[in-house]
Scaffold this active site. Structure first.
Site, PDB file in Angstrom:
ATOM      1  N   GLY A  85      58.081  28.904  33.279  1.00 15.67           N
ATOM      2  CA  GLY A  85      58.451  29.209  34.676  1.00 15.67           C
ATOM      3  C   GLY A  85      59.826  29.523  34.716  1.00 15.67           C
ATOM      4  O   GLY A  85      60.590  29.397  33.955  1.00 15.67           O
ATOM      5  N   CYS A 112      58.048  26.851  26.552  1.00 16.26           N
ATOM      6  CA  CYS A 112      59.197  27.317  27.176  1.00 16.26           C
ATOM      7  C   CYS A 112      59.629  26.114  28.193  1.00 16.26           C
ATOM      8  O   CYS A 112      59.979  24.983  27.893  1.00 16.26           O
ATOM      9  CB  CYS A 112      59.271  28.611  27.746  1.00 16.26           C
ATOM     10  SG  CYS A 112      60.637  29.472  28.043  1.00 16.26           S
ATOM     11  N   TYR A 113      59.563  26.676  29.559  1.00  9.71           N
ATOM     12  CA  TYR A 113      59.877  25.512  30.553  1.00  9.71           C
ATOM     13  C   TYR A 113      59.173  24.413  30.300  1.00  9.71           C
ATOM     14  O   TYR A 113      59.509  23.117  30.588  1.00  9.71           O
ATOM     15  CB  TYR A 113      59.538  26.194  31.978  1.00  9.71           C
ATOM     16  CG  TYR A 113      59.962  25.206  33.160  1.00  9.71           C
ATOM     17  CD1 TYR A 113      61.251  25.177  33.491  1.00  9.71           C
ATOM     18  CD2 TYR A 113      58.887  24.817  34.059  1.00  9.71           C
ATOM     19  CE1 TYR A 113      61.355  23.956  34.482  1.00  9.71           C
ATOM     20  CE2 TYR A 113      59.096  23.982  34.920  1.00  9.71           C
ATOM     21  CZ  TYR A 113      60.381  23.566  35.336  1.00  9.71           C
ATOM     22  OH  TYR A 113      60.664  22.827  36.327  1.00  9.71           O
ATOM     23  N   HIS A 198      56.994  32.208  23.363  1.00  9.21           N
ATOM     24  CA  HIS A 198      55.803  32.417  23.985  1.00  9.21           C
ATOM     25  C   HIS A 198      54.604  32.845  23.276  1.00  9.21           C
ATOM     26  O   HIS A 198      54.641  34.178  22.673  1.00  9.21           O
ATOM     27  CB  HIS A 198      55.921  33.690  25.196  1.00  9.21           C
ATOM     28  CG  HIS A 198      56.827  33.119  26.369  1.00  9.21           C
ATOM     29  ND1 HIS A 198      56.071  32.242  27.338  1.00  9.21           N
ATOM     30  CD2 HIS A 198      58.094  32.866  26.484  1.00  9.21           C
ATOM     31  CE1 HIS A 198      56.954  32.026  28.068  1.00  9.21           C
ATOM     32  NE2 HIS A 198      58.149  32.348  27.686  1.00  9.21           N
ATOM     33  N   GLU A 200      51.485  33.339  23.878  1.00  7.05           N
ATOM     34  CA  GLU A 200      50.617  34.200  24.556  1.00  7.05           C
ATOM     35  C   GLU A 200      50.729  35.597  24.457  1.00  7.05           C
ATOM     36  O   GLU A 200      49.879  36.365  24.836  1.00  7.05           O
ATOM     37  CB  GLU A 200      50.378  33.484  25.912  1.00  7.05           C
ATOM     38  CG  GLU A 200      51.593  33.566  27.073  1.00  7.05           C
ATOM     39  CD  GLU A 200      52.730  32.653  26.814  1.00  7.05           C
ATOM     40  OE1 GLU A 200      52.916  32.110  25.814  1.00  7.05           O
ATOM     41  OE2 GLU A 200      53.308  32.283  27.653  1.00  7.05           O
ATOM     42  N   SER A 252      27.906  46.793  45.874  1.00  3.83           N
ATOM     43  CA  SER A 252      28.826  48.046  46.157  1.00  3.83           C
ATOM     44  C   SER A 252      28.523  48.976  45.133  1.00  3.83           C
ATOM     45  O   SER A 252      28.691  49.991  45.241  1.00  3.83           O
ATOM     46  CB  SER A 252      30.338  47.780  46.081  1.00  3.83           C
ATOM     47  OG  SER A 252      30.242  47.197  44.711  1.00  3.83           O
ATOM     48  N   GLY A 253      27.793  48.616  44.169  1.00  2.22           N
ATOM     49  CA  GLY A 253      27.602  49.395  42.890  1.00  2.22           C
ATOM     50  C   GLY A 253      28.702  49.169  41.656  1.00  2.22           C
ATOM     51  O   GLY A 253      28.532  49.727  40.600  1.00  2.22           O
ATOM     52  N   GLY A 254      29.653  48.447  42.297  1.00  2.89           N
ATOM     53  CA  GLY A 254      30.745  48.086  41.230  1.00  2.89           C
ATOM     54  C   GLY A 254      30.277  47.122  40.239  1.00  2.89           C
ATOM     55  O   GLY A 254      29.318  46.587  40.547  1.00  2.89           O
ATOM     56  N   VAL A 255      31.098  46.889  39.312  1.00  6.41           N
ATOM     57  CA  VAL A 255      30.711  46.093  38.046  1.00  6.41           C
ATOM     58  C   VAL A 255      30.727  44.493  38.567  1.00  6.41           C
ATOM     59  O   VAL A 255      29.686  44.007  38.217  1.00  6.41           O
ATOM     60  CB  VAL A 255      32.072  46.071  37.187  1.00  6.41           C
ATOM     61  CG1 VAL A 255      31.626  44.953  35.942  1.00  6.41           C
ATOM     62  CG2 VAL A 255      32.141  47.444  36.373  1.00  6.41           C
ATOM     63  N   ASP A 256      31.448  44.029  39.332  1.00  9.28           N
ATOM     64  CA  ASP A 256      31.439  42.747  39.744  1.00  9.28           C
ATOM     65  C   ASP A 256      30.210  42.341  40.561  1.00  9.28           C
ATOM     66  O   ASP A 256      29.610  41.420  40.301  1.00  9.28           O
ATOM     67  CB  ASP A 256      32.712  42.180  40.431  1.00  9.28           C
ATOM     68  CG  ASP A 256      34.122  42.579  39.845  1.00  9.28           C
ATOM     69  OD1 ASP A 256      34.093  42.685  38.525  1.00  9.28           O
ATOM     70  OD2 ASP A 256      35.045  42.704  40.385  1.00  9.28           O
ATOM     71  N   SER A 257      30.048  43.084  41.590  1.00  9.34           N
ATOM     72  CA  SER A 257      28.792  42.874  42.482  1.00  9.34           C
ATOM     73  C   SER A 257      27.528  43.157  41.684  1.00  9.34           C
ATOM     74  O   SER A 257      26.444  42.410  41.862  1.00  9.34           O
ATOM     75  CB  SER A 257      29.074  43.727  43.752  1.00  9.34           C
ATOM     76  OG  SER A 257      28.667  45.024  43.765  1.00  9.34           O
ATOM     77  N   LYS A 397      37.844  39.801  34.230  1.00  6.95           N
ATOM     78  CA  LYS A 397      36.915  40.971  34.248  1.00  6.95           C
ATOM     79  C   LYS A 397      36.457  41.253  32.830  1.00  6.95           C
ATOM     80  O   LYS A 397      35.049  41.539  33.051  1.00  6.95           O
ATOM     81  CB  LYS A 397      38.062  42.244  34.617  1.00  6.95           C
ATOM     82  CG  LYS A 397      37.209  43.600  34.905  1.00  6.95           C
ATOM     83  CD  LYS A 397      36.711  43.689  36.296  1.00  6.95           C
ATOM     84  CE  LYS A 397      36.409  45.013  36.715  1.00  6.95           C
ATOM     85  NZ  LYS A 397      36.135  44.863  38.057  1.00  6.95           N
TER      86      LYS A 397
END
Ligand code: XMP
Length: 541
Positions: A85, A112-113, A198, A200, A252-257, A397
């Protein structure tokens, strides 16, 4: 000529979000699944820590740094991680965790922090370092055990800190040191570990090995979580939440929906009503393709042809924000009518994913200037009284994509690029007409098809064709022309917040350009956008 059908690549949720609180059913899996809680002290890397832990096969969740005991306990964590942070642990008003964190008896990794908080809270001391350490550093590990198990003693790591540990807390020992940080890593016998660097970030080459060592050597966790294992849990949760009632989903036809639809269908079958609104702003063959992709899996789709309604509402509108507003409002009207038609419906499903949840919780998000009003945060009118079901809200995602493939959706479908909710309306600059949509649709299809042929499509975050409101002089055969200009854009990005323009090889660009001027009517010039974000945005409107 253009091969058809050309697959579209949309991937945004429909233009409605966060209209109601979602239910929060706790599943059996949640109680037995091993979980790590990451407390967020404001580092830009905090979501990345969660990702890395999940990549190690351990489920992790991000919580605010001051999460209370009951909220943390509800996840039954096996370990805690304190993120980095921007603050100084000794500064007045610096964020500190609640006391229960130190009393829980759990292994803790302070990064770190997070390490500095640990030192300060447990009786050590933190001071400003003689100089700020930023970038690559070499640390020397005292032993090849614990977090450094099976690693060489000298490790290249990524540092970013101005404070350091001046004195160890009682019971701790130094695990590693660097030229600038005599205590670059510390630990005690209870599995409390602090590291100044770090693990990560990709700049720490053995960062994942160090993370794995913490999870498996220090905490003794199993590492058996996968996004696909999430399916059974999500199905049980949906069934518990919905009971025998019905759910409407705006596809919507998008990946998520699309993945949300497949998951909900697995949970409640035909009590799911998928409404797919064709707004006339989608890409070439997209409505057919989306519908077929789902119906071929036995998932019914209710397709609503609202093309005329959207185009009429947009007639003559040139201001991008007004376009977005009109599209959002028209969508809500069409969707409300559909919901009425299928009444009674009690639940509204949305493809909200983890990054949406994290972003909406970010402390500085409220202060962020509005660049564009992404219209899918609008919300449905109160009169609809639907409870939200958001089965993907814990997944990143690419985890959503993995779940989608596991549910039988095609690779091509789930790896499509993001596509804005207002669709091609924000890629036709100025007033939207059928003729202009046709041009941008064909140009987009050629761009996509050539990048797929060159195996470049999945390398890029997003590619688009734009039709600026510009005509220019050209010559075709012996004739002077005064036709449209098409602009192409391809970008590489991690999260769409920043983006770099992609260096598409010149021969591929040449092929795309030549096909566009030959195959798309009334286009005589193609240009390539070589601007990063910032200062430009990804879309032109
Ligand atoms: P910008 O243009 O702001 O885009 O750099 C960032 C990402 O968001 C998408 N985008 C939208 N998505 N509604 C959406 O759902 C919108 O109004 C909208 N505008 C931009 C854009 O395609 C990119 O992925």
């Amino acid at each position: 000529m253009l091969k058809t059908p050309v697959s579209p690549q949309t991937s945004v949720d429909p233009p409605i979000r966060h209209s109601r609180e979602s239910g929060n059913p706790s599943s059996l899996k949640e109680k037995t699944r091993q979980c790590v809680v990451v407390l967020d002290f404001g580092s830009q890397y905090s979501p990345l820590i969660v990702r890395r832990i999940r990549e190690c096969g351990v489920y992790a969740e991000l919580m605010p740094y001051d999460a209370d005991e009951a909220a943390v306990r509800a996840l039954n964590p096996r370990a805690l991680v304190l993120s980095g942070g921007p603050a100084s642990a000794y500064a007045p008003g610096a964020p500190h965790p609640q006391p229960h964190v130190w009393q829980a008896g759990l292994p803790i990794l302070g990064i770190c922090y997070g390490m500095q908080l640990m030192a300060q809270a447990l009786g050590g001391s933190v001071e400003p370092a003689a100089r700020r350490e930023y970038g690559h550093a070499m640390i020397h590990a005292e032993h090849s055990t614990g977090i450094f198990a099976d690693l060489a003693p000298d490790q290249d790591v990524w540092m970013s800190h101005g404070d350091h540990i001046a004195a160890l807390p009682p019971g701790f020992q130094t695990l590693a040191s660097s030229a600038n940080s005599p205590i670059a890593a510390m630990g005690n016998a209870q599995g409390m570990i602090g590291i100044q660097f770090h693990p990560e970030v990709a700049h720490t080459p053995e960062g994942m090995a160090i993370m794995r060592n913490f999870l498996f050597e220090v905490c003794g966790l199993r590492g058996d979580w996968t996004p696909a294992a999430f399916i059974d849990e999500a199905v049980a949760d949906i069934q518990a939440q919905v009971g025998d009632q019905r759910v409407i989903l705006a596809l919507s036809g998008g990946v998520d929906s699309t993945v949300a639809a497949a998951l909900l269908h697995r949970a409640i079958g035909d009590r799911l009503i998928n409404v797919f609104v064709d707004n006339g702003l989608l890409r070439l063959n997209e409505p057919d393709w989306v519908e077929k992709s789902l119906t071929s899996l036995g998932i019914p789709v209710r397709r609503v042809d609202a093309r005329k309604r959207f185009l009429d509402a947009l007639a003559g509108v040139t201001d991008p924000e007004r376009k977005r507003r009109i599209i959002g409002e028209t969508f809500i009207h069409v969707f409300e009518e559909e919901a009425q038609r299928h009444a009674p419906v009690d639940f509204l499903a949305q493809g909200t994913i983890y990054s949406d949840v994290i972003e909406s919780r970010a402390p500085d998000s409220k202060a962020a200037a509005r660049i564009k009003s992404h219209h899918n945060v609008g919300g449905l009118p109160d009169t609809m009284r639907l409870t939200l079901v958001e089965p993907l809200r814990k997944l990143f995602k690419d985890e959503v994509r993995e779940v989608g493939e596991e549910l039988g959706l095609s690779h091509e479908l789930v790896w499509r690029h993001p596509f804005p909710g207002p669709g091609l309306a924000v890629r036709v600059l100025g007033a939207v007409t059928e003729e202009k949509l046709h041009i941008v649709r064909l140009a987009d299809a050629i761009l996509t098809e050539e990048l797929r042929t060159a195996s470049l499509y999945e390398k890029y975050w997003q590619v688009l064709a734009v039709l600026p409101d510009v005509q220019s002089v050209g010559v075709m055969g012996d004739e002077r022309t005064y036709y449209h200009l098409v602009a192409l854009r391809a970008i590489e990005s991690q999260d769409a917040m920043t983006a770099n323009w992609a260096h598409i090889p010149h021969d591929v660009l040449a092929r795309i350009s030549s096909r566009i001027v030959n195959e798309v009517p009334h286009v005589n010039r193609v240009v390539y956008d070589i601007t990063n974000k910032p200062p430009a945005t990804i879309e032109w409107e």
